[in-house]
Design a protein around this motif. Structure first.
Motif: not given
Length: 400
Positions: A103-104, A113-125
């Motif tokens: 899940t992103l 811009t559109i940014k994608l964040w990784d919830p499994s990695d502390q919402y890293k961009n």
């Protein structure tokens, strides 16, 4: 006049509430509607809240604001978990999605811009998508199934003030297609549950239905009828087909496997319109006293919920020809800007996110309701939780 309208809405609630219906409502999630007071009022943003998105599996909710930040909250505990910084202008749209088990969170902003964040990695961009040349007003993941491609769970659609919609591959960050048709700001976009279609809403007073299952996506139908900018749009879930078909004068409901049968749009002309897939408006819902800002169908299929700049949340009963059966007055102290329903949980541990698409997972969280759902969907457990955001800078959770 205020007192009269409040009195009338309370009276209609009383008229519709028999002792049996009240006890049924307490047990049956398909009849659940939000009621005051809200369970939590979450405060931390320093600007108006423009958008919210529920995590498909955990009890997390993200909110985006004019203060350029995204905040992650635990909606069950009512606590702030994290503040994400990265955008340089207002955050306009949010959505959770992506391939199974990965899940992103996608966000879009006035910074183009559109940014994608990784919830499994502390919402890293993990990626920034650039291509729009004006404010990006909405972003949604497209569920797998469109175009038959294996990577389709990686697709994302965005709407912008540059009058275009863009489809992106989140794995590479490339813009795959730009859809042109609107002649003014595209305010909102919503994909169908099977990823075959999208509906967009614009300041040009129209909404447009696009078929994105073909190599060159086309504007299938243009919905014309609103007298002002169309600010929000959504597809009806199959569970609502039986009620909408009867309102539209059809002898029988379309099959649940068909995805773009009915649509709803909300506008600055203060009305909500219900349409069939051919672009015919069969019902206009009148009641809001200001711009309609967000719409969501009740997962049970019987109701449509809306919020607006008149500070209210309204519940429309589709089994009663779209009658307004409940009004939450002063739901916020200022304009209500966004509304989302918490995703249902599938018995196998996956979940169905806000637009009815399926998301696999193994973790379960609390707050489950008894098994319920539209015909053939009894393996879902519907969560009776909605969230609203407002110009008053608060996020409110409405739950049992």
């Amino acid at each position: 006049m205020d007192l009269e309208s409040r009195n009338a809405s309370l009276q209609s609630e009383l008229d519709n509430a028999t002792p049996s219906s009240l006890s049924k409502r307490n047990q049956d999630p398909t009849s659940w509607l939000p009621r005051k007071p809200s369970r939590h009022t979450l405060e931390s943003h320093r600007g108006m809240i423009n958008c919210i998105a529920f995590h498909p599996r955990f009890s997390s909710i993200a909110s985006g604001s004019d203060d350029c930040t995204i905040k992650i909250w635990d909606w069950e505990l009512g606590e702030l978990e994290q503040t994400i910084k990265g955008h340089t202008r207002a955050v306009k749209g949010l959505d959770y999605g992506g391939p199974r088990g990965a899940t992103l969170l996608a966000s879009c902003s006035s910074d183009l811009t559109i940014k994608l964040w990784d919830p499994s990695d502390q919402y890293k961009n993990i990626r920034t998508l650039s291509g729009h040349d004006h404010s990006v007003s909405a972003v949604r993941f497209i569920s797998s199934g469109s175009g038959g491609s294996q990577s389709s769970a990686n697709l994302l659609v965005s709407a912008s003030a540059d009058k275009t919609l863009r489809i992106w591959d989140t794995a590479t960050g490339y813009c795959l297609k730009a859809l042109r048709g609107h002649v003014d700001w595209v305010r909102d976009v919503c994909p169908s549950g099977d990823g075959q279609f999208i509906i967009s809403a614009g300041s040009d007073h129209t909404a447009r239905l696009w078929d994105i299952s073909v190599p060159n996506p086309e504007n299938k139908v243009t919905l014309i009828g609103h007298e002002n900018a169309v600010g929000c749009c959504t597809f009806a879930p199959p569970s609502a087909y039986v009620h909408l078909a009867s309102m539209a004068g059809l002898k029988k409901a379309p099959p649940a496997t068909s995805s773009a049968e009915f649509l709803a749009t909300g506008s600055r002309d203060k009305t909500i319109k219900l349409w069939d897939g051919r672009g015919i408006c069969f019902k206009t819902l009148v009641g809001h006293d200001n711009w309609v800002s967000s719409l969501v169908f009740h997962p049970g299929g019987k109701y449509l919920l809306s919020c607006a700049d008149d500070k209210t949340i309204r519940c429309w009963d589709l089994s009663q020809e779209g009658k307004c059966v409940k009004v939450l007055d002063e739901a916020h102290t200022h304009f209500v800007t966004c509304l989302r329903w918490a995703p249902s949980i599938l018995k196998d541990g996956g979940s169905v996110n806000g637009n009815g698409t399926q998301e696999q997972g193994s973790e379960n969280d609390g707050g489950l309701k008894k098994s319920v759902g539209p015909a053939g969907a009894s393996d879902e457990q519907m969560r009776c939780v909605i969230a609203t955001g407002s110009v008053d800078m608060t996020l409110r959770i409405w739950a049992n």
